[in-house]
Design a protein around this motif. Structure first.
Motif, short mmCIF file in Angstrom:
data_model
loop_
_atom_site.label_atom_id
_atom_site.label_comp_id
_atom_site.label_asym_id
_atom_site.label_seq_id
_atom_site.Cartn_x
_atom_site.Cartn_y
_atom_site.Cartn_z
N LEU A 174 0.84 -1.20 0.00
CA LEU A 174 0.00 0.00 0.00
C LEU A 174 0.88 1.24 0.00
CD1 LEU A 174 -2.65 -1.04 2.70
CD2 LEU A 174 -3.03 -0.81 0.23
N PRO A 175 0.32 2.40 -0.35
CA PRO A 175 1.10 3.64 -0.27
C PRO A 175 1.64 3.84 1.16
CG PRO A 175 -0.94 4.02 -1.46
CD PRO A 175 -1.03 2.64 -0.88
N LYS A 176 2.85 4.37 1.23
CA LYS A 176 3.53 4.56 2.52
C LYS A 176 2.65 5.28 3.55
CE LYS A 176 6.77 7.69 4.24
NZ LYS A 176 7.78 8.69 4.05
N ASP A 177 2.00 6.39 3.14
CA ASP A 177 1.19 7.17 4.08
C ASP A 177 -0.01 6.38 4.60
OD1 ASP A 177 2.96 9.23 3.70
OD2 ASP A 177 1.65 10.39 2.37
N SER A 178 -0.57 5.53 3.74
CA SER A 178 -1.69 4.70 4.16
C SER A 178 -1.26 3.69 5.22
CB SER A 178 -2.27 3.98 2.94
OG SER A 178 -3.25 3.04 3.34
N ILE A 179 -0.08 3.11 5.03
CA ILE A 179 0.46 2.16 6.01
C ILE A 179 0.72 2.88 7.33
CG2 ILE A 179 2.41 0.65 6.57
CD1 ILE A 179 2.67 0.14 3.52
N THR A 180 1.34 4.05 7.25
CA THR A 180 1.65 4.82 8.46
C THR A 180 0.38 5.14 9.23
OG1 THR A 180 3.57 5.81 7.35
CG2 THR A 180 2.78 6.89 9.35
N LYS A 181 -0.67 5.57 8.52
CA LYS A 181 -1.93 5.90 9.20
C LYS A 181 -2.50 4.69 9.93
CE LYS A 181 -6.59 7.74 8.48
NZ LYS A 181 -7.14 6.85 9.51
N GLN A 182 -2.46 3.52 9.30
CA GLN A 182 -2.96 2.30 9.95
C GLN A 182 -2.16 1.97 11.21
OE1 GLN A 182 -4.16 -1.15 7.53
NE2 GLN A 182 -3.70 0.10 5.72
N ILE A 183 -0.85 2.16 11.12
CA ILE A 183 -0.01 1.87 12.28
C ILE A 183 -0.29 2.85 13.42
CG2 ILE A 183 2.37 1.79 13.14
CD1 ILE A 183 3.21 0.83 10.33
N VAL A 184 -0.39 4.14 13.09
CA VAL A 184 -0.67 5.16 14.10
C VAL A 184 -2.01 4.88 14.78
CG1 VAL A 184 -1.19 7.62 14.46
CG2 VAL A 184 0.78 6.94 13.04
N ASP A 185 -3.01 4.54 13.99
CA ASP A 185 -4.33 4.22 14.56
C ASP A 185 -4.25 3.01 15.49
OD1 ASP A 185 -5.43 6.31 13.13
OD2 ASP A 185 -6.32 5.05 11.57
N PHE A 186 -3.47 2.02 15.11
CA PHE A 186 -3.35 0.80 15.90
C PHE A 186 -2.59 1.06 17.21
CE2 PHE A 186 -1.21 -3.44 16.59
CZ PHE A 186 -2.35 -4.11 17.04
N ILE A 187 -1.53 1.82 17.14
CA ILE A 187 -0.77 2.15 18.36
C ILE A 187 -1.62 3.02 19.28
CG2 ILE A 187 1.24 3.38 19.28
CD1 ILE A 187 2.80 2.46 16.79
N GLY A 188 -2.34 3.96 18.69
CA GLY A 188 -3.20 4.84 19.46
C GLY A 188 -2.76 6.28 19.35
N LYS A 189 -3.63 7.11 18.81
CA LYS A 189 -3.30 8.52 18.60
C LYS A 189 -3.03 9.25 19.90
CE LYS A 189 -5.62 8.92 14.20
NZ LYS A 189 -6.71 9.49 13.43
N GLU A 190 -3.51 8.69 21.02
CA GLU A 190 -3.25 9.35 22.31
C GLU A 190 -1.77 9.36 22.66
OE1 GLU A 190 -4.07 5.00 23.16
OE2 GLU A 190 -4.95 6.55 21.90
N ASN A 191 -0.99 8.53 22.01
CA ASN A 191 0.46 8.48 22.24
C ASN A 191 1.22 9.45 21.35
OD1 ASN A 191 0.66 6.25 24.21
ND2 ASN A 191 -0.28 5.09 22.54
N CYS A 192 0.53 10.12 20.40
CA CYS A 192 1.18 11.04 19.47
C CYS A 192 1.50 12.36 20.16
CB CYS A 192 0.28 11.33 18.27
SG CYS A 192 0.01 9.95 17.19
N VAL A 193 2.57 12.98 19.69
CA VAL A 193 2.93 14.33 20.11
C VAL A 193 2.96 15.17 18.85
CG1 VAL A 193 4.71 15.80 21.10
CG2 VAL A 193 4.29 13.52 22.06
N VAL A 194 2.09 16.18 18.79
CA VAL A 194 1.99 17.01 17.58
C VAL A 194 2.96 18.17 17.67
CG1 VAL A 194 0.45 18.33 16.10
CG2 VAL A 194 -0.41 16.37 17.36
#
Length: 194
Positions: A174-194
């Protein structure tokens, strides 16, 4: 939380790790084998063409790396989000000459019982893998061939299931960005730092 990104060589693990660094800025990023000083030396031995290793010797070298990695990185950062390029799952998958129970015992000994909380498996289809292998120089593992790598991919999936680990299998073509989005969603966006 300890997250492992798994997949065969050329599946895009390194590419995704780099992309995830933009989302999880406080995470500890690591890899196996070779993230420790001992691991650097062991990785050189494991990937060199000139050294023919017995399957037991190869497994034990990977376990030595894994034990040092568990002590220096997984234990030391247990309260952080840890994202790893490979884990004991790959170690067990590569050690195909040994039964699951033996591998599980040795690997849990090496990791002090630490298992990934979540596993992402980047999966390649045969044609996609062939194209990727043809477009680059191959290391000692990749030189074992297409069928070897595909059987390794199946072992990665099987071992993840046998260990009852929470996981997601993602099409690595799949396109790189699509894979990244799936991984981020799976890990949990609450762990992201914007």
């Amino acid at each position: 939380m300890y997250v492992a990104i798994e997949g065969i060589d050329t599946s895009g693990k390194s590419t995704q790790i780099q992309a995830l660094k933009l989302f999880f800025k406080k995470a500890i990023f690591t890899f196996e084998p070779g993230a420790t000083n001992l691991g650097v030396r062991l990785r050189e031995i494991l990937l060199q063409d000139s050294i023919q290793l017995d399957s037991r010797a190869e497994m034990l070298l990977f376990l030595a790396d894994r034990a040092q990695h568990a002590n220096e990185i997984l234990q030391s950062h247990a309260n952080n989000l840890i994202i790893a390029d490979r884990s004991l799952i790959s170690g067990m998958a590569y050690a195909k000459d040994f039964d699951f129970d033996t591998l599980k015992t040795f690997n849990l000994f090496a990791t002090q019982g630490i298992l990934p909380n979540k596993v992402i498996i980047l999966e390649l289809q045969k044609d996609d893998l062939q194209k990727r292998l043809n477009s680059k120089g191959n290391d000692k593992i990749e030189q074992r061939g297409l069928e070897y790598l595909l059987s390794l991919q199946e072992r990665i999936k099987s071992i993840t299931q046998k260990l009852s680990l929470e996981h997601r299998i993602i099409n690595a073509n799949l396109p790189k960005d699509s894979i990244t989005k799936q991984i981020v969603d799976f890990i949990g966006k609450e762990n992201c730092v914007v």
